[in-house]
Design a protein around this motif. Sequence first.
Motif, PDB file in Angstrom:
ATOM      1  N   ILE A  31       0.946  -1.230  -0.012  1.00  0.00           N
ATOM      2  CA  ILE A  31       0.121  -0.017   0.153  1.00  0.00           C
ATOM      3  C   ILE A  31       0.845   1.300  -0.152  1.00  0.00           C
ATOM      4  CG2 ILE A  31      -1.940   1.237   1.286  1.00  0.00           C
ATOM      5  CD1 ILE A  31      -2.425  -1.494   2.576  1.00  0.00           C
ATOM      6  N   ASN A  32       0.792   1.884  -1.088  1.00  0.00           N
ATOM      7  CA  ASN A  32       1.548   3.320  -1.096  1.00  0.00           C
ATOM      8  C   ASN A  32       0.464   4.490  -1.052  1.00  0.00           C
ATOM      9  OD1 ASN A  32       4.124   2.300  -1.610  1.00  0.00           O
ATOM     10  ND2 ASN A  32       3.883   1.942  -3.633  1.00  0.00           N
ATOM     11  N   MET A  33       0.897   5.437  -0.191  1.00  0.00           N
ATOM     12  CA  MET A  33       0.082   6.636  -0.178  1.00  0.00           C
ATOM     13  C   MET A  33       0.274   7.753  -1.290  1.00  0.00           C
ATOM     14  SD  MET A  33      -2.081   8.002   1.705  1.00  0.00           S
ATOM     15  CE  MET A  33      -1.951   6.419   2.977  1.00  0.00           C
ATOM     16  N   GLY A  34      -0.886   7.698  -1.845  1.00  0.00           N
ATOM     17  CA  GLY A  34      -0.912   8.763  -3.054  1.00  0.00           C
ATOM     18  C   GLY A  34      -1.645   9.844  -2.370  1.00  0.00           C
ATOM     19  N   TYR A  48       4.511  18.570  -4.771  1.00  0.00           N
ATOM     20  CA  TYR A  48       3.850  17.661  -4.233  1.00  0.00           C
ATOM     21  C   TYR A  48       2.911  16.943  -5.050  1.00  0.00           C
ATOM     22  CZ  TYR A  48       0.566  15.538  -1.049  1.00  0.00           C
ATOM     23  OH  TYR A  48      -0.265  14.597  -0.219  1.00  0.00           O
ATOM     24  N   SER A  49       2.258  17.698  -6.030  1.00  0.00           N
ATOM     25  CA  SER A  49       1.501  17.169  -7.163  1.00  0.00           C
ATOM     26  C   SER A  49       2.123  16.024  -8.023  1.00  0.00           C
ATOM     27  CB  SER A  49       0.682  17.946  -7.954  1.00  0.00           C
ATOM     28  OG  SER A  49      -0.101  18.825  -7.252  1.00  0.00           O
ATOM     29  N   ALA A  50       3.448  16.421  -8.417  1.00  0.00           N
ATOM     30  CA  ALA A  50       4.303  15.747  -9.281  1.00  0.00           C
ATOM     31  C   ALA A  50       4.483  14.629  -8.660  1.00  0.00           C
ATOM     32  CB  ALA A  50       5.524  16.374  -9.778  1.00  0.00           C
ATOM     33  N   SER A  51       5.025  14.642  -7.287  1.00  0.00           N
ATOM     34  CA  SER A  51       5.591  13.431  -6.406  1.00  0.00           C
ATOM     35  C   SER A  51       4.400  12.499  -6.206  1.00  0.00           C
ATOM     36  CB  SER A  51       6.059  13.800  -5.158  1.00  0.00           C
ATOM     37  OG  SER A  51       4.897  14.377  -4.344  1.00  0.00           O
ATOM     38  N   LYS A  52       3.112  12.794  -6.266  1.00  0.00           N
ATOM     39  CA  LYS A  52       2.089  11.961  -5.941  1.00  0.00           C
ATOM     40  C   LYS A  52       1.563  11.196  -7.355  1.00  0.00           C
ATOM     41  CE  LYS A  52       1.749  12.052  -1.512  1.00  0.00           C
ATOM     42  NZ  LYS A  52       2.094  11.027  -0.736  1.00  0.00           N
ATOM     43  N   ALA A  53       1.767  12.141  -8.251  1.00  0.00           N
ATOM     44  CA  ALA A  53       1.615  11.381  -9.652  1.00  0.00           C
ATOM     45  C   ALA A  53       2.799  10.358  -9.918  1.00  0.00           C
ATOM     46  CB  ALA A  53       1.490  12.344 -10.751  1.00  0.00           C
ATOM     47  N   ALA A  54       3.796  10.392  -9.424  1.00  0.00           N
ATOM     48  CA  ALA A  54       4.723   9.753  -9.758  1.00  0.00           C
ATOM     49  C   ALA A  54       4.647   8.361  -8.788  1.00  0.00           C
ATOM     50  CB  ALA A  54       6.121  10.040  -9.357  1.00  0.00           C
ATOM     51  N   VAL A  55       3.928   8.492  -7.652  1.00  0.00           N
ATOM     52  CA  VAL A  55       3.499   7.314  -6.881  1.00  0.00           C
ATOM     53  C   VAL A  55       2.494   6.425  -7.463  1.00  0.00           C
ATOM     54  CG1 VAL A  55       2.275   6.663  -4.538  1.00  0.00           C
ATOM     55  CG2 VAL A  55       4.338   8.398  -4.453  1.00  0.00           C
ATOM     56  N   LEU A  56       1.454   7.122  -7.975  1.00  0.00           N
ATOM     57  CA  LEU A  56       0.459   6.452  -8.801  1.00  0.00           C
ATOM     58  C   LEU A  56       1.245   5.543  -9.942  1.00  0.00           C
ATOM     59  CD1 LEU A  56      -2.529   5.593  -9.153  1.00  0.00           C
ATOM     60  CD2 LEU A  56      -2.876   7.860 -10.228  1.00  0.00           C
TER      61      LEU A  56
END
Length: 166
Positions: A31-34, A48-56
């Motif tokens: 489970i990763n936190m997006g 932050y948005s770029a990092s969370k898009a990368a997680v997804l």
Amino acid sequence: TKVIATNVGGVVAGSHVALRQFVAQKSGTLINMGSVESVIPLATHTSYSASKAAVLSLARSLNQELRQAGYGKTIKVATVMPWAVDTPFFDHAANYTGHRGRMLALDGPNKVVEAMIWISLHPREELPVGWKAHGAVAAHGLLPDLTERLSANIQRAEFKKGAALA
């Protein structure tokens, strides 16, 4: 930036370790936190948005690799995508707006914890958390440009309501 190193580098490193264990035991759910921002980027949250898009994107790619390696039914990579959560995030995030950060209708951290427990028992690739996250992701799927424009405008209006920074 530090947010990229933490949110992407940390998730890549953690995913590598977890998946090595899951392959050895032939099952598991990572489970990763997006974030809703994995899908809907926000102005002034660029890193932050770029990092969370990368997680997804990482999770989507890893799920493809797992399927191709024959583990698609027994090992899952899930991305939990909450709405803005009532944590000290806005107090500690870099801010160049001149106003204290704020967001509409924050969710409690317990909602995210419950979503993580649920997805560990009912694995799926992506889980928006709560009705606001579900609605935002669905709206983005139908009308991405309009959803991004509205989200940015709402966020800008909220920042302007925040107290001026000294």
